[in-house]
Design a protein around this motif. Structure first.
Motif, PDB file in Angstrom:
ATOM      1  N   ALA A 169      27.702  78.709 107.333  1.00 43.50           N
ATOM      2  CA  ALA A 169      29.080  78.486 107.791  1.00 43.50           C
ATOM      3  C   ALA A 169      30.052  79.564 107.795  1.00 43.50           C
ATOM      4  CB  ALA A 169      29.500  77.116 107.226  1.00 43.50           C
ATOM      5  N   GLU A 170      30.080  80.063 106.669  1.00 43.56           N
ATOM      6  CA  GLU A 170      31.000  81.344 106.354  1.00 43.56           C
ATOM      7  C   GLU A 170      30.791  82.532 107.118  1.00 43.56           C
ATOM      8  OE1 GLU A 170      30.440  81.933 102.059  1.00 43.56           O
ATOM      9  OE2 GLU A 170      31.490  79.983 101.612  1.00 43.56           O
ATOM     10  N   ALA A 201      37.198  76.541  98.011  1.00 42.28           N
ATOM     11  CA  ALA A 201      38.022  77.817  97.844  1.00 42.28           C
ATOM     12  C   ALA A 201      37.886  78.761  99.097  1.00 42.28           C
ATOM     13  CB  ALA A 201      37.292  78.582  96.713  1.00 42.28           C
ATOM     14  N   THR A 202      37.142  78.366  99.911  1.00 41.55           N
ATOM     15  CA  THR A 202      36.918  79.272 101.190  1.00 41.55           C
ATOM     16  C   THR A 202      38.434  79.865 101.985  1.00 41.55           C
ATOM     17  OG1 THR A 202      34.963  78.214 101.746  1.00 41.55           O
ATOM     18  CG2 THR A 202      35.846  79.503 103.356  1.00 41.55           C
ATOM     19  N   ASP A 203      39.117  78.858 102.289  1.00 44.32           N
ATOM     20  CA  ASP A 203      40.308  79.187 102.806  1.00 44.32           C
ATOM     21  C   ASP A 203      41.360  79.925 101.912  1.00 44.32           C
ATOM     22  OD1 ASP A 203      39.111  77.184 104.951  1.00 44.32           O
ATOM     23  OD2 ASP A 203      40.501  78.503 105.946  1.00 44.32           O
ATOM     24  N   THR A 204      41.373  79.583 101.022  1.00 44.67           N
ATOM     25  CA  THR A 204      42.385  80.225  99.801  1.00 44.67           C
ATOM     26  C   THR A 204      41.804  81.716  99.808  1.00 44.67           C
ATOM     27  OG1 THR A 204      42.130  78.120  98.609  1.00 44.67           O
ATOM     28  CG2 THR A 204      43.019  80.290  97.468  1.00 44.67           C
ATOM     29  N   ALA A 205      40.422  81.949  99.854  1.00 45.02           N
ATOM     30  CA  ALA A 205      40.167  83.135  99.623  1.00 45.02           C
ATOM     31  C   ALA A 205      40.426  84.103 100.775  1.00 45.02           C
ATOM     32  CB  ALA A 205      38.706  83.325  99.511  1.00 45.02           C
ATOM     33  N   GLY A 210      43.711  76.911 109.480  1.00 44.31           N
ATOM     34  CA  GLY A 210      42.779  75.811 109.759  1.00 44.31           C
ATOM     35  C   GLY A 210      42.638  74.924 108.536  1.00 44.31           C
ATOM     36  N   PRO A 211      41.526  74.337 108.529  1.00 42.36           N
ATOM     37  CA  PRO A 211      41.161  72.949 107.561  1.00 42.36           C
ATOM     38  C   PRO A 211      41.312  73.840 106.134  1.00 42.36           C
ATOM     39  CG  PRO A 211      39.282  73.421 108.757  1.00 42.36           C
ATOM     40  CD  PRO A 211      40.395  74.085 109.593  1.00 42.36           C
ATOM     41  N   SER A 212      41.719  72.854 105.157  1.00 42.67           N
ATOM     42  CA  SER A 212      41.905  73.534 103.732  1.00 42.67           C
ATOM     43  C   SER A 212      40.407  73.359 102.939  1.00 42.67           C
ATOM     44  CB  SER A 212      42.795  72.581 103.093  1.00 42.67           C
ATOM     45  OG  SER A 212      42.292  71.298 102.952  1.00 42.67           O
ATOM     46  N   SER A 213      39.447  73.132 103.806  1.00 42.95           N
ATOM     47  CA  SER A 213      38.059  73.122 103.074  1.00 42.95           C
ATOM     48  C   SER A 213      37.024  73.570 103.976  1.00 42.95           C
ATOM     49  CB  SER A 213      37.985  71.717 102.569  1.00 42.95           C
ATOM     50  OG  SER A 213      36.812  71.670 102.067  1.00 42.95           O
ATOM     51  N   ARG A 214      35.755  73.989 103.660  1.00 47.24           N
ATOM     52  CA  ARG A 214      34.470  73.861 104.577  1.00 47.24           C
ATOM     53  C   ARG A 214      34.133  72.806 104.803  1.00 47.24           C
ATOM     54  NH1 ARG A 214      33.193  78.045 107.876  1.00 47.24           N
ATOM     55  NH2 ARG A 214      34.160  80.216 106.975  1.00 47.24           N
ATOM     56  N   ILE A 215      34.490  71.617 103.970  1.00 45.13           N
ATOM     57  CA  ILE A 215      33.906  70.369 104.124  1.00 45.13           C
ATOM     58  C   ILE A 215      34.307  69.665 105.371  1.00 45.13           C
ATOM     59  CG2 ILE A 215      33.423  68.172 103.057  1.00 45.13           C
ATOM     60  CD1 ILE A 215      33.887  69.664 100.429  1.00 45.13           C
ATOM     61  N   ALA A 216      33.466  69.299 106.457  1.00 46.63           N
ATOM     62  CA  ALA A 216      33.745  68.788 107.710  1.00 46.63           C
ATOM     63  C   ALA A 216      33.521  67.344 107.540  1.00 46.63           C
ATOM     64  CB  ALA A 216      33.040  69.297 108.716  1.00 46.63           C
ATOM     65  N   ALA A 255      37.946  69.779  96.258  1.00 46.01           N
ATOM     66  CA  ALA A 255      37.761  70.676  97.017  1.00 46.01           C
ATOM     67  C   ALA A 255      38.539  70.801  98.155  1.00 46.01           C
ATOM     68  CB  ALA A 255      36.197  70.684  97.507  1.00 46.01           C
ATOM     69  N   GLY A 256      39.655  69.802  98.163  1.00 43.95           N
ATOM     70  CA  GLY A 256      40.595  69.679  99.343  1.00 43.95           C
ATOM     71  C   GLY A 256      40.200  68.751 100.435  1.00 43.95           C
ATOM     72  N   TYR A 257      39.228  68.352 100.411  1.00 38.55           N
ATOM     73  CA  TYR A 257      38.790  67.322 101.557  1.00 38.55           C
ATOM     74  C   TYR A 257      39.767  65.983 101.539  1.00 38.55           C
ATOM     75  CZ  TYR A 257      36.059  64.572 104.871  1.00 38.55           C
ATOM     76  OH  TYR A 257      35.732  63.772 105.835  1.00 38.55           O
ATOM     77  N   ARG A 258      40.175  65.807 102.668  1.00 38.40           N
ATOM     78  CA  ARG A 258      41.105  64.605 102.827  1.00 38.40           C
ATOM     79  C   ARG A 258      40.493  63.768 103.916  1.00 38.40           C
ATOM     80  NH1 ARG A 258      41.812  66.179  98.486  1.00 38.40           N
ATOM     81  NH2 ARG A 258      43.623  66.946  97.421  1.00 38.40           N
ATOM     82  N   GLY A 259      39.313  64.062 104.169  1.00 42.39           N
ATOM     83  CA  GLY A 259      39.053  63.084 105.684  1.00 42.39           C
ATOM     84  C   GLY A 259      38.374  61.890 105.340  1.00 42.39           C
ATOM     85  N   PRO A 260      37.741  61.266 106.293  1.00 41.24           N
ATOM     86  CA  PRO A 260      37.102  60.114 106.174  1.00 41.24           C
ATOM     87  C   PRO A 260      35.804  60.188 105.385  1.00 41.24           C
ATOM     88  CG  PRO A 260      37.220  60.809 108.244  1.00 41.24           C
ATOM     89  CD  PRO A 260      37.526  61.859 107.440  1.00 41.24           C
TER      90      PRO A 260
END
Lengths: 291, 291
Positions: A169-170, A201-205, A210-216, A255-260
């Motif tokens: 993904a990265e 940490a992805t987007d911080t880095a 975009g979304p705050s986490s790689r977790i979709a 990890a910042g995921y706020r989704g379903p």
């Protein structure tokens, strides 16, 4: 529902394969009556019902489509098969867009028949993501690559760990390609905690938008034994097995995921029961083991 | 047997569970007739035959015992159960010494009933290794910790990857605690190549005396699908499945391992056939897919 349970419960989504006994109208009605706000759908029943009709049905019930399962199966070596797979994935992206979900779950595919070349198959997954990501982005859909348990590596999914999924993904912006965290597939891995932190940490880095986490997507099922023949339909109801579900939810939160949070349990013992009763049990177990 | 096949073939050992249909005398006779130099034994049939008698039988047939399977099952929380497990493992060490093998294979054990604490269970494995290692060393036996496929993490073995096994083994000198590399358990892991290199580098790094590699045993089986119910008895004959066996053998060679290569296939379809025929097939497949 009390005030303290509401915030997390509002994120609970029922994946329709958990209640395969329900038709799409029964699913929409049952989930709305139970107070859910989302459902995860599968392509085959959606296409059988009609994509536009399914989208309308779910929307009219006040529900969001939290994900569409699934595209993928990218590992064929034959150019004709590969093109067919890409065409089918473009159709899946169109269907996701029509359903109003931003999340298309992708299962990469296993080894081609007779092949022992895992690295080659994994590279073809990366190639397919590169081909599909622009098409998906134009339609507001994020590709969600799902690592499946290593017991599926040969015949279903050559992406077996969260680390591998993140490696793939990265290569792309986080708002184009993310990963699916499914407790059933990842619970055994002693590196999953650090990989969840990496996903957050992805987007911080990169400082990317975009979304705050790689977790979709975040999916729940428990691990119970013995496994049935074929190992596909042996997932456990939340709380019945070995997975520390709350630990996962806390790490995914961190990890910042706020989704379903989707509950996706493939198990004939759930399909043989009344769907309303199964859903009530899912909600009760969610409150007890996940909250 | 030609000159070019001899060096590697001389390392081939048959694990007795591959030909469960054979009694111990049949196993010793059949392996000797096939020109093998080693057999891997299991505790239950050895104890049923008598440990001293089994040692004599195998020695008189000109065979070495390449490993004894197995000790382990260290994860109980109850102090009484834990002491019983340690006592049983001391007996296994004594049996290995009596059989003249330096290699006792250990399967760590799964989660205790109702537990979801994988890190805790893994720490109890380390504690047990610390208790047993001196006893084993005094008797010339090396503890060989085996990572099992992640599909066994709940009910059989909380050590699921070569990296985890090495993390545990490296707490001890390399001549006391090593690891088992079994292709069936490890083939799916994209980090296994680098972990095999790590296993080989151990003694170079520490400058310690003892074996030149952390690898204490190397076992072969292929991965075939679909998996049977319970997922215990579905291992494939060499060459029938997804594993690049030669790749593994080359990496294990490069890690400095010069010991026996055991074929260990649990599969009722092999047990229903003539043992001599099965062994001939194993030898032919070994020459074709491993050499």
């Amino acid at each position: 529902m009390t005030d303290t349970t509401a915030p997390l419960l509002s994120r609970l989504s029922l994946n329709q394969e958990t209640v395969r006994q329900w038709s799409l109208p029964e699913l929409a009605d049952g989930c709305a009556r139970a107070g859910l706000r989302g459902v995860g759908l599968w392509r085959a029943p959606v296409r059988a019902y009609g994509v536009a009709a399914a989208a309308r049905l779910v929307r009219d019930a006040g529900l969001a489509v939290t994900s569409l399962c699934r595209g993928g199966f990218f590992t064929a070596e034959d150019p004709g098969e590969r093109q067919a797979a890409l065409a089918d994935n473009r159709a899946a992206i169109d269907e996701a867009a029509a359903l109003g979900t931003a999340t298309l779950v992708l299962v990469s595919g296993g080894l081609p028949p007779g092949s022992r070349d895992l690295p080659g198959a994994r590279e073809r997954v990366a190639d397919a993501l590169a081909e599909l990501a622009p098409y998906a982005t134009e339609r507001g859909v994020r590709l969600a690559l799902e690592p499946l348990h290593p017991m599926y590596a040969a015949d279903r999914c050559v992406v077996s760990t969260l680390a591998q999924a993140l490696d793939l993904a990265e290569r792309f912006p986080a708002d184009r390609v993310g990963v699916v965290v499914d407790t059933y597939h990842l619970w055994w891995d002693d590196t999953v905690g650090s990989q969840l932190a990496r996903a957050g940490a992805t987007d911080t880095a990169t400082g990317a938008a975009g979304p705050s986490s790689r977790i979709a997507a975040f999916q729940l099922a428990d691990w119970v034994t013995p496994l049935p023949a074929g190992v596909l339909l042996g997932r456990g109801q939340l709380g019945d097995g070995a997975v520390d579900l709350r630990w996962f939810r806390e790490r995914v939160d961190a990890a910042g995921y706020r989704g379903p949070i989707e509950v996706e349990i493939f198990n004939p013992s759930l399909w043989s029961r009344d769907g309303t009763e199964v859903l009530a049990e899912v909600v009760a177990r969610f409150l007890r083991h996940v909250r």
